[in-house]
Design a protein around this motif. Sequence first.
Motif, mmCIF file in Angstrom:
data_model
loop_
_atom_site.group_PDB
_atom_site.id
_atom_site.type_symbol
_atom_site.label_atom_id
_atom_site.label_comp_id
_atom_site.label_asym_id
_atom_site.label_seq_id
_atom_site.Cartn_x
_atom_site.Cartn_y
_atom_site.Cartn_z
ATOM 1 N N ILE A 1 0.808 -1.228 0.166
ATOM 2 C CA ILE A 1 -0.029 0.061 -0.032
ATOM 3 C C ILE A 1 0.906 1.152 -0.182
ATOM 4 O O ILE A 1 1.989 1.387 0.668
ATOM 5 C CB ILE A 1 -0.747 0.084 1.194
ATOM 6 C CG1 ILE A 1 -1.846 -1.181 1.303
ATOM 7 C CG2 ILE A 1 -1.863 1.304 1.134
ATOM 8 C CD1 ILE A 1 -2.583 -1.288 2.589
ATOM 9 N N SER A 2 0.705 2.062 -1.056
ATOM 10 C CA SER A 2 1.577 3.289 -0.987
ATOM 11 C C SER A 2 0.352 4.509 -1.101
ATOM 12 O O SER A 2 -0.662 4.449 -1.998
ATOM 13 C CB SER A 2 2.474 3.215 -1.973
ATOM 14 O OG SER A 2 2.012 3.024 -3.399
ATOM 15 N N ARG A 3 1.140 5.559 -0.939
ATOM 16 C CA ARG A 3 0.407 6.777 -1.126
ATOM 17 C C ARG A 3 1.227 7.977 -1.924
ATOM 18 O O ARG A 3 2.239 8.077 -1.640
ATOM 19 C CB ARG A 3 0.048 7.478 0.145
ATOM 20 C CG ARG A 3 -0.757 8.613 0.570
ATOM 21 C CD ARG A 3 -2.083 8.396 0.493
ATOM 22 N NE ARG A 3 -2.890 9.589 0.785
ATOM 23 C CZ ARG A 3 -3.897 9.807 0.251
ATOM 24 N NH1 ARG A 3 -4.564 8.919 -0.692
ATOM 25 N NH2 ARG A 3 -4.531 11.124 0.355
ATOM 26 N N ARG A 4 0.375 8.467 -2.961
ATOM 27 C CA ARG A 4 0.887 9.552 -3.903
ATOM 28 C C ARG A 4 -0.189 10.632 -4.089
ATOM 29 O O ARG A 4 -1.216 10.056 -4.549
ATOM 30 C CB ARG A 4 1.262 9.014 -5.014
ATOM 31 C CG ARG A 4 1.943 10.097 -5.890
ATOM 32 C CD ARG A 4 2.372 9.279 -7.213
ATOM 33 N NE ARG A 4 3.312 8.254 -7.291
ATOM 34 C CZ ARG A 4 3.740 7.654 -7.992
ATOM 35 N NH1 ARG A 4 3.331 7.652 -9.143
ATOM 36 N NH2 ARG A 4 4.778 6.801 -7.891
ATOM 37 N N GLU A 5 -0.124 11.706 -3.582
ATOM 38 C CA GLU A 5 -1.038 12.809 -3.840
ATOM 39 C C GLU A 5 -2.294 12.594 -3.092
ATOM 40 O O GLU A 5 -2.379 12.274 -2.042
ATOM 41 C CB GLU A 5 -0.971 13.444 -5.165
ATOM 42 C CG GLU A 5 0.452 14.046 -5.591
ATOM 43 C CD GLU A 5 0.378 14.450 -7.002
ATOM 44 O OE1 GLU A 5 -0.716 14.564 -7.605
ATOM 45 O OE2 GLU A 5 1.394 14.497 -7.713
ATOM 46 N N SER A 6 -3.278 12.329 -3.997
ATOM 47 C CA SER A 6 -4.658 11.854 -3.262
ATOM 48 C C SER A 6 -4.793 10.490 -3.684
ATOM 49 O O SER A 6 -6.100 10.125 -3.853
ATOM 50 C CB SER A 6 -5.698 13.130 -4.030
ATOM 51 O OG SER A 6 -5.633 12.877 -5.442
ATOM 52 N N GLU A 7 -3.997 9.852 -3.849
ATOM 53 C CA GLU A 7 -4.317 8.490 -4.503
ATOM 54 C C GLU A 7 -3.689 7.357 -3.751
ATOM 55 O O GLU A 7 -2.437 7.653 -3.186
ATOM 56 C CB GLU A 7 -3.906 8.182 -5.903
ATOM 57 C CG GLU A 7 -4.515 9.053 -7.079
ATOM 58 C CD GLU A 7 -4.132 8.721 -8.309
ATOM 59 O OE1 GLU A 7 -4.979 8.989 -9.121
ATOM 60 O OE2 GLU A 7 -3.005 8.230 -8.470
ATOM 61 N N THR A 8 -4.520 6.363 -3.439
ATOM 62 C CA THR A 8 -3.640 5.175 -2.396
ATOM 63 C C THR A 8 -3.613 3.893 -3.579
ATOM 64 O O THR A 8 -4.559 3.817 -4.176
ATOM 65 C CB THR A 8 -4.496 4.896 -1.397
ATOM 66 O OG1 THR A 8 -4.717 5.999 -0.505
ATOM 67 C CG2 THR A 8 -4.153 3.434 -0.833
ATOM 68 N N GLN A 9 -2.495 3.428 -3.474
ATOM 69 C CA GLN A 9 -2.200 2.427 -4.707
ATOM 70 C C GLN A 9 -2.039 1.118 -3.990
ATOM 71 O O GLN A 9 -1.153 1.106 -2.981
ATOM 72 C CB GLN A 9 -0.896 2.667 -5.643
ATOM 73 C CG GLN A 9 -1.267 3.810 -6.472
ATOM 74 C CD GLN A 9 -0.133 3.995 -7.572
ATOM 75 O OE1 GLN A 9 0.795 3.654 -6.974
ATOM 76 N NE2 GLN A 9 -0.235 5.101 -8.305
ATOM 77 N N ILE A 10 -2.751 -0.037 -4.402
ATOM 78 C CA ILE A 10 -2.619 -1.059 -3.659
ATOM 79 C C ILE A 10 -2.303 -2.161 -4.497
ATOM 80 O O ILE A 10 -2.852 -2.362 -5.593
ATOM 81 C CB ILE A 10 -3.822 -1.436 -2.925
ATOM 82 C CG1 ILE A 10 -4.511 -0.282 -1.805
ATOM 83 C CG2 ILE A 10 -4.055 -2.799 -2.222
ATOM 84 C CD1 ILE A 10 -5.505 -0.611 -1.397
ATOM 85 N N ARG A 11 -1.400 -3.059 -4.128
ATOM 86 C CA ARG A 11 -1.002 -4.269 -5.084
ATOM 87 C C ARG A 11 -0.992 -5.664 -4.093
ATOM 88 O O ARG A 11 -0.636 -5.619 -2.965
ATOM 89 C CB ARG A 11 0.452 -4.209 -5.473
ATOM 90 C CG ARG A 11 0.779 -3.202 -6.392
ATOM 91 C CD ARG A 11 2.296 -3.130 -6.920
ATOM 92 N NE ARG A 11 2.605 -2.123 -7.922
ATOM 93 C CZ ARG A 11 2.455 -2.385 -9.363
ATOM 94 N NH1 ARG A 11 2.114 -3.756 -9.745
ATOM 95 N NH2 ARG A 11 2.757 -1.503 -9.900
ATOM 96 N N VAL A 12 -1.838 -6.559 -4.594
ATOM 97 C CA VAL A 12 -1.791 -7.741 -4.093
ATOM 98 C C VAL A 12 -1.190 -8.933 -4.964
ATOM 99 O O VAL A 12 -1.541 -8.942 -6.118
ATOM 100 C CB VAL A 12 -3.374 -7.943 -3.581
ATOM 101 C CG1 VAL A 12 -3.399 -9.474 -3.101
ATOM 102 C CG2 VAL A 12 -3.989 -6.910 -2.685
ATOM 103 N N GLY A 13 -0.365 -9.901 -4.311
ATOM 104 C CA GLY A 13 0.205 -11.061 -5.140
ATOM 105 C C GLY A 13 1.672 -10.850 -4.857
ATOM 106 O O GLY A 13 2.272 -10.128 -4.254
ATOM 107 N N HIS A 14 2.177 -12.084 -5.214
ATOM 108 C CA HIS A 14 3.674 -12.115 -4.898
ATOM 109 C C HIS A 14 4.587 -11.458 -6.273
ATOM 110 O O HIS A 14 5.707 -10.941 -5.818
ATOM 111 C CB HIS A 14 4.164 -13.648 -5.106
ATOM 112 C CG HIS A 14 3.299 -14.294 -4.064
ATOM 113 N ND1 HIS A 14 3.724 -14.341 -2.626
ATOM 114 C CD2 HIS A 14 2.175 -14.961 -4.001
ATOM 115 C CE1 HIS A 14 2.742 -15.123 -1.957
ATOM 116 N NE2 HIS A 14 2.023 -15.730 -2.756
ATOM 117 N N GLY A 15 4.366 -11.299 -7.300
ATOM 118 C CA GLY A 15 4.732 -10.770 -8.420
ATOM 119 C C GLY A 15 6.328 -11.639 -8.716
ATOM 120 O O GLY A 15 6.951 -11.164 -9.355
#
Length: 102
Positions: free
Chosen positions: A62-76
């Motif tokens: 979970i990361s934050r940039r300006e007014s957006e929250t980005q979420i990644r799920v999985g191993h990659g």
Amino acid sequence: MRALFTSRTKHDYLSDALTLLRGWTREGEQIRRTLVMDDTQHAALTERVKVVADALRLRPEISRRESETQIRVGHGDDEPLTEGEVLLAARIEDAYRAVTEH
């Protein structure tokens, strides 16, 4: 009783489940979602996700940039998505609705 899935059926099942999660996109063996929310909502979402992720023994990014929250799920790392990861994405959607519908 738990149904047994062949690897092909399991893949189809997960793909079908992912189509029900609006806004999530698949990138290889990860899924991701970008959410527009303020800092207070981000903090509340992060706490809710942590509780569910801990219960499922998963670690979303979970990361934050300006007014957006980005979420990644999985191993990659070429590990296939699991039912738990798709379940976590669904629970994140529930948490997102809960923190933004006030």
